[in-house]
Design a protein around this motif. Structure first.
Motif, PDB file in Angstrom:
ATOM      1  N   VAL A 472      66.593  15.646  34.054  1.00 10.03           N
ATOM      2  CA  VAL A 472      68.055  15.731  34.154  1.00 10.03           C
ATOM      3  C   VAL A 472      68.686  15.820  32.767  1.00 10.03           C
ATOM      4  CG1 VAL A 472      70.127  14.434  34.817  1.00 10.03           C
ATOM      5  CG2 VAL A 472      68.178  14.591  36.388  1.00 10.03           C
ATOM      6  N   GLY A 473      68.137  15.073  31.809  1.00  8.40           N
ATOM      7  CA  GLY A 473      68.746  14.996  30.480  1.00  8.40           C
ATOM      8  C   GLY A 473      69.712  13.835  30.399  1.00  8.40           C
ATOM      9  N   VAL A 474      69.927  13.331  29.192  1.00 10.96           N
ATOM     10  CA  VAL A 474      70.736  12.124  29.002  1.00 10.96           C
ATOM     11  C   VAL A 474      71.787  12.366  27.927  1.00 10.96           C
ATOM     12  CG1 VAL A 474      70.661   9.731  28.214  1.00 10.96           C
ATOM     13  CG2 VAL A 474      68.874  10.589  29.732  1.00 10.96           C
ATOM     14  N   ASP A 475      73.037  12.053  28.257  1.00 14.22           N
ATOM     15  CA  ASP A 475      74.130  12.150  27.289  1.00 14.22           C
ATOM     16  C   ASP A 475      74.006  10.970  26.331  1.00 14.22           C
ATOM     17  OD1 ASP A 475      76.500  12.104  25.863  1.00 14.22           O
ATOM     18  OD2 ASP A 475      77.753  12.649  27.567  1.00 14.22           O
ATOM     19  N   VAL A 476      73.651  11.231  25.098  1.00 19.94           N
ATOM     20  CA  VAL A 476      73.370  10.164  24.149  1.00 19.94           C
ATOM     21  C   VAL A 476      74.609   9.340  23.819  1.00 19.94           C
ATOM     22  CG1 VAL A 476      73.774  11.536  22.057  1.00 19.94           C
ATOM     23  CG2 VAL A 476      72.104   9.657  22.021  1.00 19.94           C
ATOM     24  N   ASN A 477      75.795   9.883  24.059  1.00 24.50           N
ATOM     25  CA  ASN A 477      77.023   9.168  23.712  1.00 24.50           C
ATOM     26  C   ASN A 477      77.610   8.352  24.854  1.00 24.50           C
ATOM     27  OD1 ASN A 477      77.285   9.814  20.953  1.00 24.50           O
ATOM     28  ND2 ASN A 477      77.976  11.880  21.486  1.00 24.50           N
ATOM     29  N   SER A 478      77.042   8.470  26.057  1.00 29.58           N
ATOM     30  CA  SER A 478      77.565   7.665  27.166  1.00 29.58           C
ATOM     31  C   SER A 478      76.482   6.878  27.890  1.00 29.58           C
ATOM     32  CB  SER A 478      78.289   8.569  28.186  1.00 29.58           C
ATOM     33  OG  SER A 478      77.377   9.486  28.775  1.00 29.58           O
ATOM     34  N   PHE A 525      61.814  11.702  16.883  1.00 28.71           N
ATOM     35  CA  PHE A 525      62.845  12.721  17.091  1.00 28.71           C
ATOM     36  C   PHE A 525      62.253  13.937  17.789  1.00 28.71           C
ATOM     37  CE2 PHE A 525      65.289  16.463  15.759  1.00 28.71           C
ATOM     38  CZ  PHE A 525      66.569  16.076  16.132  1.00 28.71           C
ATOM     39  N   GLU A 526      61.058  14.330  17.390  1.00 30.22           N
ATOM     40  CA  GLU A 526      60.403  15.478  18.026  1.00 30.22           C
ATOM     41  C   GLU A 526      60.223  15.236  19.526  1.00 30.22           C
ATOM     42  OE1 GLU A 526      56.408  18.005  17.094  1.00 30.22           O
ATOM     43  OE2 GLU A 526      56.116  15.881  17.569  1.00 30.22           O
ATOM     44  N   GLN A 527      59.807  14.024  19.890  1.00 27.72           N
ATOM     45  CA  GLN A 527      59.524  13.724  21.289  1.00 27.72           C
ATOM     46  C   GLN A 527      60.792  13.624  22.138  1.00 27.72           C
ATOM     47  OE1 GLN A 527      56.206  13.387  22.529  1.00 27.72           O
ATOM     48  NE2 GLN A 527      55.842  14.240  20.491  1.00 27.72           N
ATOM     49  N   CYS A 528      61.873  13.059  21.583  1.00 21.64           N
ATOM     50  CA  CYS A 528      63.045  12.745  22.413  1.00 21.64           C
ATOM     51  C   CYS A 528      64.185  13.743  22.332  1.00 21.64           C
ATOM     52  CB  CYS A 528      63.576  11.358  22.060  1.00 21.64           C
ATOM     53  SG  CYS A 528      64.432  11.241  20.455  1.00 21.64           S
ATOM     54  N   ALA A 529      64.294  14.489  21.239  1.00 17.75           N
ATOM     55  CA  ALA A 529      65.509  15.267  20.972  1.00 17.75           C
ATOM     56  C   ALA A 529      65.868  16.234  22.090  1.00 17.75           C
ATOM     57  CB  ALA A 529      65.359  16.021  19.650  1.00 17.75           C
ATOM     58  N   GLY A 530      64.876  16.923  22.637  1.00 21.62           N
ATOM     59  CA  GLY A 530      65.174  17.934  23.646  1.00 21.62           C
ATOM     60  C   GLY A 530      65.732  17.373  24.943  1.00 21.62           C
ATOM     61  N   PHE A 531      65.541  16.076  25.171  1.00 25.25           N
ATOM     62  CA  PHE A 531      65.994  15.461  26.421  1.00 25.25           C
ATOM     63  C   PHE A 531      67.350  14.772  26.272  1.00 25.25           C
ATOM     64  CE2 PHE A 531      61.300  15.298  26.276  1.00 25.25           C
ATOM     65  CZ  PHE A 531      61.050  16.203  27.288  1.00 25.25           C
ATOM     66  N   LEU A 532      67.850  14.705  25.051  1.00 26.95           N
ATOM     67  CA  LEU A 532      69.152  14.094  24.796  1.00 26.95           C
ATOM     68  C   LEU A 532      70.217  15.186  24.655  1.00 26.95           C
ATOM     69  CD1 LEU A 532      68.015  11.420  22.199  1.00 26.95           C
ATOM     70  CD2 LEU A 532      68.663  11.024  24.583  1.00 26.95           C
ATOM     71  N   ARG A 533      71.386  14.900  25.158  1.00 22.37           N
ATOM     72  CA  ARG A 533      72.487  15.865  25.113  1.00 22.37           C
ATOM     73  C   ARG A 533      73.637  15.296  24.280  1.00 22.37           C
ATOM     74  NH1 ARG A 533      68.745  17.885  27.099  1.00 22.37           N
ATOM     75  NH2 ARG A 533      68.496  18.834  29.160  1.00 22.37           N
ATOM     76  N   VAL A 534      74.259  16.167  23.489  1.00 23.95           N
ATOM     77  CA  VAL A 534      75.489  15.818  22.781  1.00 23.95           C
ATOM     78  C   VAL A 534      76.565  16.762  23.288  1.00 23.95           C
ATOM     79  CG1 VAL A 534      76.638  15.584  20.556  1.00 23.95           C
ATOM     80  CG2 VAL A 534      74.200  15.052  20.762  1.00 23.95           C
ATOM     81  N   ARG A 535      77.455  16.233  24.111  1.00 23.28           N
ATOM     82  CA  ARG A 535      78.520  17.051  24.699  1.00 23.28           C
ATOM     83  C   ARG A 535      79.607  17.315  23.659  1.00 23.28           C
ATOM     84  NH1 ARG A 535      75.198  17.877  28.956  1.00 23.28           N
ATOM     85  NH2 ARG A 535      74.849  16.014  30.213  1.00 23.28           N
ATOM     86  N   PRO A 540      76.569  23.716  19.528  1.00 23.00           N
ATOM     87  CA  PRO A 540      76.565  23.992  20.974  1.00 23.00           C
ATOM     88  C   PRO A 540      75.179  23.858  21.617  1.00 23.00           C
ATOM     89  CG  PRO A 540      77.818  25.666  19.794  1.00 23.00           C
ATOM     90  CD  PRO A 540      77.148  24.830  18.761  1.00 23.00           C
ATOM     91  N   LEU A 541      74.130  24.148  20.859  1.00 15.68           N
ATOM     92  CA  LEU A 541      72.782  24.073  21.428  1.00 15.68           C
ATOM     93  C   LEU A 541      72.356  22.638  21.733  1.00 15.68           C
ATOM     94  CD1 LEU A 541      70.940  26.707  19.195  1.00 15.68           C
ATOM     95  CD2 LEU A 541      71.796  26.994  21.529  1.00 15.68           C
ATOM     96  N   ASP A 542      73.082  21.667  21.169  1.00 18.10           N
ATOM     97  CA  ASP A 542      72.774  20.259  21.444  1.00 18.10           C
ATOM     98  C   ASP A 542      73.108  19.865  22.877  1.00 18.10           C
ATOM     99  OD1 ASP A 542      71.830  19.840  18.906  1.00 18.10           O
ATOM    100  OD2 ASP A 542      73.606  18.801  18.159  1.00 18.10           O
ATOM    101  N   ASP A 543      73.835  20.708  23.576  1.00 22.66           N
ATOM    102  CA  ASP A 543      74.174  20.431  24.980  1.00 22.66           C
ATOM    103  C   ASP A 543      73.298  21.262  25.913  1.00 22.66           C
ATOM    104  OD1 ASP A 543      75.418  19.312  27.153  1.00 22.66           O
ATOM    105  OD2 ASP A 543      77.179  20.606  27.073  1.00 22.66           O
ATOM    106  N   THR A 544      72.122  21.613  25.460  1.00 25.41           N
ATOM    107  CA  THR A 544      71.179  22.383  26.279  1.00 25.41           C
ATOM    108  C   THR A 544      69.819  21.679  26.271  1.00 25.41           C
ATOM    109  OG1 THR A 544      70.202  23.732  24.510  1.00 25.41           O
ATOM    110  CG2 THR A 544      72.312  24.486  25.442  1.00 25.41           C
ATOM    111  N   GLY A 545      68.895  22.200  27.065  1.00 28.72           N
ATOM    112  CA  GLY A 545      67.537  21.684  27.068  1.00 28.72           C
ATOM    113  C   GLY A 545      66.663  22.347  26.021  1.00 28.72           C
ATOM    114  N   ILE A 546      67.248  23.115  25.119  1.00 30.57           N
ATOM    115  CA  ILE A 546      66.483  23.770  24.051  1.00 30.57           C
ATOM    116  C   ILE A 546      66.141  22.746  22.984  1.00 30.57           C
ATOM    117  CG2 ILE A 546      66.522  25.574  22.280  1.00 30.57           C
ATOM    118  CD1 ILE A 546      68.569  27.055  24.045  1.00 30.57           C
TER     119      ILE A 546
END
Length: 707
Positions: A472-478, A525-535, A540-546
């Motif tokens: 699902v991904g996780v919004d790191v700010n909420s 950071f390598e392991q977790c970054a792709g699963f965290l979202r920054v809205r 802009p790519l920080d709000d994707t699964g890339i």
């Protein structure tokens, strides 16, 4: 090992090698599955965990093999033939059977006879000699006459037979194929109606169903049932005699009696434990799989985000606790009402007033004791309030959360039961975010979950939670600390540091700024970054699964397409670039494989995609039914609350859930109910039977499909 894993799992050797290498490097399963597809050949999380599990089993087998070889060698009994047999054994069972004659034993009848020097008498019987004359020479205080000496010799022969690897393998196989699992009411045991079908129970071992195995095991534990595996003893004894007894006369009689005694006293109980252990292990795996699948579907329930919700924790004696949370899940009000006695007349007005005061859009009612009485009063309180609905919410584990350290930290001044109402309200806003605060074992969507192997259950359920959170991904700010802790590579300690850093310095502006958190280094950071979202961050790519490691590729793709992420014309433009070969050339330039390219393109087309959006939303109601409103043939819409081997339980808005038996799910044969429905699914059902006395409602999906 690698070839065996590939063979058993039906995958390629290169996939096994790539996966094991990535695991050995310390990568997390979600990271491997999402961002290292080229190295695994596209294996998913389940397959990767299967590789890890099987490799560990094989390593344990090899460790045990070396221990056994060393033990037998120390005894001076390791012949070339035995070494070959031990070295080629493919299972732990085969190893242990071969080791049985050499395993250090506690004091047994056979060891006592051997210590008394009766081995030569046993050997004489095995050779076909009449033991009576020889036995007289071995009389001792412990074995005072010929009969006692011969009895001791037979004990030696009986144990040798029971330890014979060939005999054990044959009888175990026959027990699996031809044995019958029997159970009956234990003498003096309670006449518990839920075990009634097992009071005179007999089913072939190979046809035992997992729920039957688990029910019998629980019945034995509760001292209601006694059970065992019945076999054709005479046939098996005759076969063993044919294999081991090659003599005639008096010696044959003694040897045959030793075999019969050893079968009943040693071999049958030992192999019965083995076979029942296999049945129970398979049943545990099945039950854990059921729980895991149901939990996954529950965690993936679509959120009703951005709604003001009134949570109601039903209670008959002490009344219902009420809690209103705003659109962000923040608690803004609490209350209390009763659903019995004369005080229940005030309940609708209390609901109405709280809805009006706070602009409540949805009322979430826990499905515990008193939920239907509560539902009726809530429905009355909502009459005339257009656009306000209620939903029944699975409250499993709410009480566990309420008394937890997490809940105490969130609401130190709230009563435990009010915390439960908050949890119920938040579960409809975002089920995943709320349910991760609870031990998965406390979320009751399985069968016999308290009876199965608890370590295996915890591992499987933790894996499910990890997979869903990262999918699902996780919004790191909420996100809460418990939710962040489930992100690949983070864990409880680091999640607390992330929240503390966020509280101290404000929202994270980008994924890259996560590196400012103490202890969050490059590897994490390598392991977790792709699963965290920054809205709405600066990237802009920080709000994707890339993954950030693919940002350069993503930016070049966007530059080539002339579009922004999520733009309406982006997909068509990317399709054209794909056909021209330009995207493939771009990926090769960046060292990215075809699967990585495909994932990047998908994320650019749907940057904020949430897999939960594709599932059925919670069922909202505005009025209530009672069982008296039901009629056979009536068609209703309901929500699947639980799925078990024999069908699915569906909430249709009355006091008790109805059962759709597996035979009523479709107009074709359905072997596995999970192939048809999952927890949280909205389904159309027809009422086929109503038993008010027993509180049972029979439902049919296939009879409703044509209406």
């Amino acid at each position: 090992m690698e070839r065996r894993i590939a063979s058993e799992l039906g995958i390629r050797l290169d996939q096994v090698r790539g996966t094991l290498a990535l695991l050995d490097e310390g990568n997390t399963v979600p990271f491997i599955a999402r961002y290292r597809k080229e190295r695994t050949g596209g294996l998913d999380e389940v397959q990767i965990r299967d590789v890890a599990r099987l490799s560990e089993q094989i390593r344990q087998l090899e460790d045990r093999r070396q221990t056994i070889l060393s033990s037998v060698e120390e005894q001076g009994a390791l012949t070339a033939e035995l070494r070959r047999a031990l070295s080629s054994a493919q299972t732990l069972g085969e190893l242990e059977d071969l080791y049985a004659p050499y395993r250090p034993k506690r004091q047994t009848r056979a060891t006592r006879a051997l210590e008394a020097g009766l081995g030569p008498v046993a050997e004489a019987i095995a050779r076909g000699e009449d033991p009576n004359r020889l036995a007289a020479q071995f009389c001792t205080e412990a074995y005072s006459d010929v009969d006692a000496v011969i009895g001791g010799a037979r004990d030696i022969l009986a144990e040798a037979m029971a330890d014979d690897a060939t005999v054990r393998a044959y009888v175990r196989d026959k027990m699996r194929r031809d044995g019958r699992m029997m159970s009956k009411r234990r003498r003096g045991g309670e006449e518990d109606p839920k075990y009634q079908m097992y009071f005179e129970f007999s089913v072939p071992v190979e046809k035992m169903r997992p729920h039957q195995v688990l029910a019998i095991r629980r019945g034995e534990k509760e001292k209601v049932l006694s059970a065992g595996v019945e076999v054709h003893e005479d046939r098996l004894v005759d076969w063993i005699v044919g294999q081991r007894v090659k003599t005639g006369g008096v010696a044959r009689k003694h040897h045959t009696e030793a075999v019969r005694d050893g079968f009943g006293r040693l071999l049958h109980p030992s192999l019965e434990r083995d076979v029942r252990g296999e049945l129970e292990e398979d049943a545990d795996k099945h039950a854990i799989g059921v729980f895991a699948l149901n939990l996954k579907n529950l965690l993936l329930q679509p959120p009703l985000a951005g709604r003001v919700v009134l949570g109601v924790d039903p209670g008959m004696r002490t009344g219902c606790k009420l809690a209103v949370v705003d659109a962000t899940g923040r608690l803004i009000d609490t209350g209390h009402m009763y659903v019995h006695d004369g005080r229940k007349r005030d309940a609708p007005d209390i609901i109405s007033a709280m809805v009006h005061k706070h602009g409540v859009e949805v009322v979430a009612i826990g499905n515990g004791t008193g939920s239907r009485e509560t539902e009726e009063l809530v429905a009355r309180g909502l009459r005339g309030k257009d656009g306000v609905h209620y939903a029944i919410v699975d409250e499993a584990g709410a009480s566990v959360y309420s008394a937890s350290e997490i809940a105490r930290a969130e609401f130190p001044d709230l009563d435990v039961s009010v915390r439960g109402a908050v949890s119920i309200a938040r579960r409809i806003q975002d089920p995943l975010a709320e349910l991760v605060k609870i031990d998965p074992k406390s979320i009751g969507v399985g069968m016999y979950q308290h009876d199965v192997n608890q370590n295996a259950l915890s591992q499987e359920l933790d894996a499910v939670v990890e997979d869903v959170v990262n999918a699902v991904g996780v919004d790191v700010n909420s996100a809460s600390q418990p939710l962040l802790a489930r992100v690949a590579g983070i864990g409880p300690t680091l999640s607390k540091r992330i929240v503390a850093h966020r509280d101290a310095t404000g929202p994270f502006a980008s994924r890259a700024s996560l590196k400012d958190v103490r202890g969050l280094g490059a590897r994490t950071f390598e392991q977790c970054a792709g699963f965290l979202r920054v809205r709405q961050g600066r990237e802009p790519l920080d709000d994707t699964g890339i993954h950030p490691e693919s940002y350069a590729l993503a930016r070049d793709i966007l530059k080539l397409s002339g579009q922004e992420p999520g733009a309406s014309g982006l997909k068509a433009r990317l399709d054209a670039l794909g056909r021209s070969g330009e995207l493939r050339a771009l990926a090769e330039k960046h060292g990215a494989g075809a699967m990585t390219l495909e994932d990047v393109l998908s994320a650019l087309v749907q940057p904020g995609r949430d897999p939960r959006d594709e599932l059925d939303p919670p069922q909202l109601r505005s009025d209530v039914l009672s069982v008296n409103d039901l009629r056979e043939g009536m068609v209703l819409e309901g929500t699947v609350r639980n799925v078990v081997d024999f069908g699915a339980f569906v909430d249709i808005g009355v006091k008790q859930d109805g059962l759709v038996h597996v035979s009523e799910m479709a107009d074709r044969f359905i072997k596995n109910p999970y192939d048809v429905v999952g927890v949280g699914d909205r389904v159309k059902v027809a009422i086929v039977s109503i038993d008010k006395e027993r509180g049972r409602i029979g439902l049919s999906m296939k009879q409703a499909s044509g209406r």
